[in-house]
Design a protein around this motif. Structure first.
Motif, PDB file in Angstrom:
ATOM      1  N   SER A  62      73.050 -82.369  51.196  1.00  0.00           N
ATOM      2  CA  SER A  62      74.439 -82.516  51.639  1.00  0.00           C
ATOM      3  C   SER A  62      75.249 -81.261  51.337  1.00  0.00           C
ATOM      4  O   SER A  62      76.142 -80.881  52.106  1.00  0.00           O
ATOM      5  N   GLU A  63      74.926 -80.596  50.243  1.00  0.00           N
ATOM      6  CA  GLU A  63      75.589 -79.332  49.931  1.00  0.00           C
ATOM      7  C   GLU A  63      75.149 -78.230  50.892  1.00  0.00           C
ATOM      8  O   GLU A  63      75.955 -77.422  51.351  1.00  0.00           O
ATOM      9  N   LEU A  64      73.855 -78.207  51.196  1.00  0.00           N
ATOM     10  CA  LEU A  64      73.340 -77.206  52.133  1.00  0.00           C
ATOM     11  C   LEU A  64      73.940 -77.415  53.527  1.00  0.00           C
ATOM     12  O   LEU A  64      74.173 -76.446  54.265  1.00  0.00           O
ATOM     13  N   ALA A  65      74.197 -78.665  53.887  1.00  0.00           N
ATOM     14  CA  ALA A  65      74.746 -78.981  55.215  1.00  0.00           C
ATOM     15  C   ALA A  65      76.146 -78.407  55.413  1.00  0.00           C
ATOM     16  O   ALA A  65      76.618 -78.293  56.555  1.00  0.00           O
ATOM     17  N   LYS A  66      76.829 -78.042  54.343  1.00  0.00           N
ATOM     18  CA  LYS A  66      78.155 -77.444  54.459  1.00  0.00           C
ATOM     19  C   LYS A  66      78.090 -76.027  55.016  1.00  0.00           C
ATOM     20  O   LYS A  66      79.103 -75.487  55.470  1.00  0.00           O
ATOM     21  N   ASN A  67      76.912 -75.420  54.964  1.00  0.00           N
ATOM     22  CA  ASN A  67      76.711 -74.076  55.515  1.00  0.00           C
ATOM     23  C   ASN A  67      76.555 -74.181  57.032  1.00  0.00           C
ATOM     24  O   ASN A  67      75.669 -74.892  57.518  1.00  0.00           O
ATOM     25  N   PRO A  68      77.374 -73.507  57.817  1.00  0.00           N
ATOM     26  CA  PRO A  68      77.303 -73.625  59.282  1.00  0.00           C
ATOM     27  C   PRO A  68      75.988 -73.137  59.888  1.00  0.00           C
ATOM     28  O   PRO A  68      75.711 -73.423  61.057  1.00  0.00           O
ATOM     29  N   LYS A  69      75.180 -72.430  59.100  1.00  0.00           N
ATOM     30  CA  LYS A  69      73.872 -71.991  59.606  1.00  0.00           C
ATOM     31  C   LYS A  69      72.900 -73.145  59.788  1.00  0.00           C
ATOM     32  O   LYS A  69      71.886 -73.012  60.468  1.00  0.00           O
ATOM     33  N   PHE A  70      73.200 -74.282  59.175  1.00  0.00           N
ATOM     34  CA  PHE A  70      72.276 -75.413  59.198  1.00  0.00           C
ATOM     35  C   PHE A  70      72.872 -76.582  59.975  1.00  0.00           C
ATOM     36  O   PHE A  70      74.046 -76.917  59.816  1.00  0.00           O
ATOM     37  N   GLU A 136      69.556 -71.427  45.590  1.00  0.00           N
ATOM     38  CA  GLU A 136      70.930 -70.993  45.320  1.00  0.00           C
ATOM     39  C   GLU A 136      71.833 -72.194  45.031  1.00  0.00           C
ATOM     40  O   GLU A 136      72.619 -72.187  44.085  1.00  0.00           O
ATOM     41  N   ILE A 137      71.704 -73.239  45.845  1.00  0.00           N
ATOM     42  CA  ILE A 137      72.514 -74.445  45.643  1.00  0.00           C
ATOM     43  C   ILE A 137      72.021 -75.228  44.441  1.00  0.00           C
ATOM     44  O   ILE A 137      72.813 -75.764  43.649  1.00  0.00           O
ATOM     45  N   ALA A 138      70.693 -75.319  44.280  1.00  0.00           N
ATOM     46  CA  ALA A 138      70.126 -76.044  43.141  1.00  0.00           C
ATOM     47  C   ALA A 138      70.621 -75.461  41.822  1.00  0.00           C
ATOM     48  O   ALA A 138      70.978 -76.197  40.894  1.00  0.00           O
ATOM     49  N   ASN A 139      70.658 -74.145  41.741  1.00  0.00           N
ATOM     50  CA  ASN A 139      71.148 -73.501  40.518  1.00  0.00           C
ATOM     51  C   ASN A 139      72.595 -73.877  40.238  1.00  0.00           C
ATOM     52  O   ASN A 139      72.988 -74.109  39.088  1.00  0.00           O
TER      53      ASN A 139
END
Length: 463
Positions: A62-70, A136-139
């Motif tokens: 869900s955090e990664l989904a905030k990136n418009p590349k995904f 990057e997000i996991a960290n």
């Protein structure tokens, strides 16, 4: 006048039911190979908190989904966790360079898919970039993404299962054995194949499953303790309908594509999609796939592909990708994360060379009708002992086998290196860590045990 036997009539009936499926199946693979086989990778990673307990991949995605590349993909057909108002859940993210990120059977495991590409080195670069986005997000969240084959601390359980209806149906159909999928993490490779080599390549890939496990076992510690085996992943998952050889190596080699279809059709048909409710359900009536076809009076492609999806042999042809999928390695330590892919590609590329060598190797012990039965014994040994190092293991690899397992591993490595070098893409260098493992007789599992014995679970997580 003569009376046809009941067995003969039944065989003819089965053939008439399976024949249309076989014709459709084989036509989904190309007649000829491309100049260079492409490869694609499906890599599963356990995700944990600092204490080694499972972290929720849904939060990570869900955090990664905030990136418009995904681009996010949501799914129905799940069991709401909080309230009946939930109508969809995030299942997959698609990256701008063809990568995919998905939640696995266990919500503590993430799958990262990259490729297909002609070169393992290109695939390596793309995979590292994709995993880097997650790290990057996991960290930032305080999570760890492990190059390891199983959740190290959290026990397999229904509570760890992603709330999809098909998973619930599989749990009802298979019982507790299904929960093994909630903790395990494999490193799967897809490799291009053509029609004429489906069965020969499949048989060789299955036969050499123990070689892959010996070199790549990496799941000795789970549920917070040392299990006593190198490959806890295979050790647990062998119980997925063990009596039918539904997971891992089949009982014997397949004589033809018709034989492969026939053997798969004799396995229990477990779950079905109800188009009215749009939910997956356990079959009320216990029957094999061929019995289902006989009862319905016809065969259908949808039932077959559903059934085939839930047969987890260590290698299997895949019509969607037009590949053979090899799936026996544990996830590998990050600094050597491409070794399993290189070895598996080498086995596929070297299948004909290996078959020729096995005609005379050790008096043809791997070129006879009993070769699979023998390699099942090898499988049991390497699951327990890896490459036979002495940290926590008995180091007696050749008991009741009659040949040197390490000699076989060396032969397979040498052929794999030879055929990868012939591809002309520099991929053979990816096998170098496997030669080091063989020389030291130390798989990643044996190294993991050594680290954990010295510094505990925290050291294993850091490693």
């Amino acid at each position: 006048m003569f009376r046809l036997s009941r067995v003969f009539l039944q065989q003819n009936k089965n053939e008439s039911l399976l024949s249309p499926l076989i014709s459709k199946y084989i036509n989904m693979f190309p007649e000829e190979l491309p100049k260079i086989r492409k490869v694609g990778r499906e890599a599963e990673y356990p995700v944990t908190w600092a204490d080694g307990s499972a972290a929720d991949v849904r939060l990570l995605l869900s955090e990664l989904a905030k990136n418009p590349k995904f681009q996010a993909q949501y799914e129905n057909g799940f069991y709401p966790l909080l309230s009946a108002k939930e109508t969809k859940q995030l299942s997959t993210l698609f990256g701008d360079k063809g990568s995919e990120f998905a939640i696995e059977v266990g919500w503590g495991t993430v799958e990262v898919c990259t490729g297909p590409d002609e070169s393992l080195l290109v695939l390596k670069s793309k995979h590292e970039e994709s995993v880097g986005s997650l790290v990057e997000i996991a960290n930032r969240l305080g999570m760890n993404i492990l190059g390891y084959g199983i959740q190290p601390r959290t026990e397999r359980s229904v509570n760890l299962m992603t709330p999809r209806t098909r998973y619930k149906a599989m749990l009802e159909a298979m019982g507790p054995a299904w929960t093994s999928f909630t903790v395990t993490a494999s490193d799967q490779l897809h490799v291009d194949i053509c029609r004429s080599e489906i069965i020969s390549t499949l048989n060789m890939s299955l036969l050499l499953t123990p070689v892959i496990i010996a070199l790549c076992s990496n799941s000795p510690i789970y549920s917070g303790v040392f299990s006593g085996v190198c490959c806890g992943r295979e050790y647990l998952m062998k119980n997925c309908q063990k009596e039918f050889y539904r997971h891992g190596m089949p009982a014997r080699k397949f004589e033809s594509l018709d034989d492969w279809f026939e053997q798969l059709s004799k396995l229990p048909f477990l779950i079905n999609f109800d188009e009215k409710t749009e939910l997956w359900e356990k079959m009320e009536k216990q029957e094999t796939l061929i019995q289902r076809f006989q009862r319905l009076g016809n065969s259908n492609w949808s039932d077959f592909t559903t059934h085939e999806r839930y047969v987890w042999h260590s290698a299997r042809p895949r019509t969607k990708q037009r590949t053979i999928e090899l799936r026996s390695p544990c996830q590998q330590p990050w600094n050597e994360h491409m070794v399993a892919s290189a070895l598996q590609l080498g086995i596929v590329e070297g299948s004909k060379i290996l078959a020729d060598k096995f005609k005379n190797w050790n008096s043809g012990v791997l070129n006879n009708p009993n070769s699979f039965q023998l390699m099942h014994k090898v499988h049991e040994l390497v699951v327990r002992e890896g490459l036979g190092g002495k940290v926590g293991y008995s180091s007696n690899l050749n008991e009741n086998i009659g040949f040197d397992i390490l000699e076989l591993v060396k032969l397979v490595l040498d052929v794999s290196s030879e055929v990868l070098e012939k591809r002309g893409l520099g991929e053979h260098i990816l096998l170098e860590p496997l030669y080091t493992r063989l020389e030291k007789r130390q798989s990643p599992a044996q190294k993991a045990v050594e680290i954990a014995l010295d510094g505990g679970l925290a050291s294993l997580i850091d490693h």
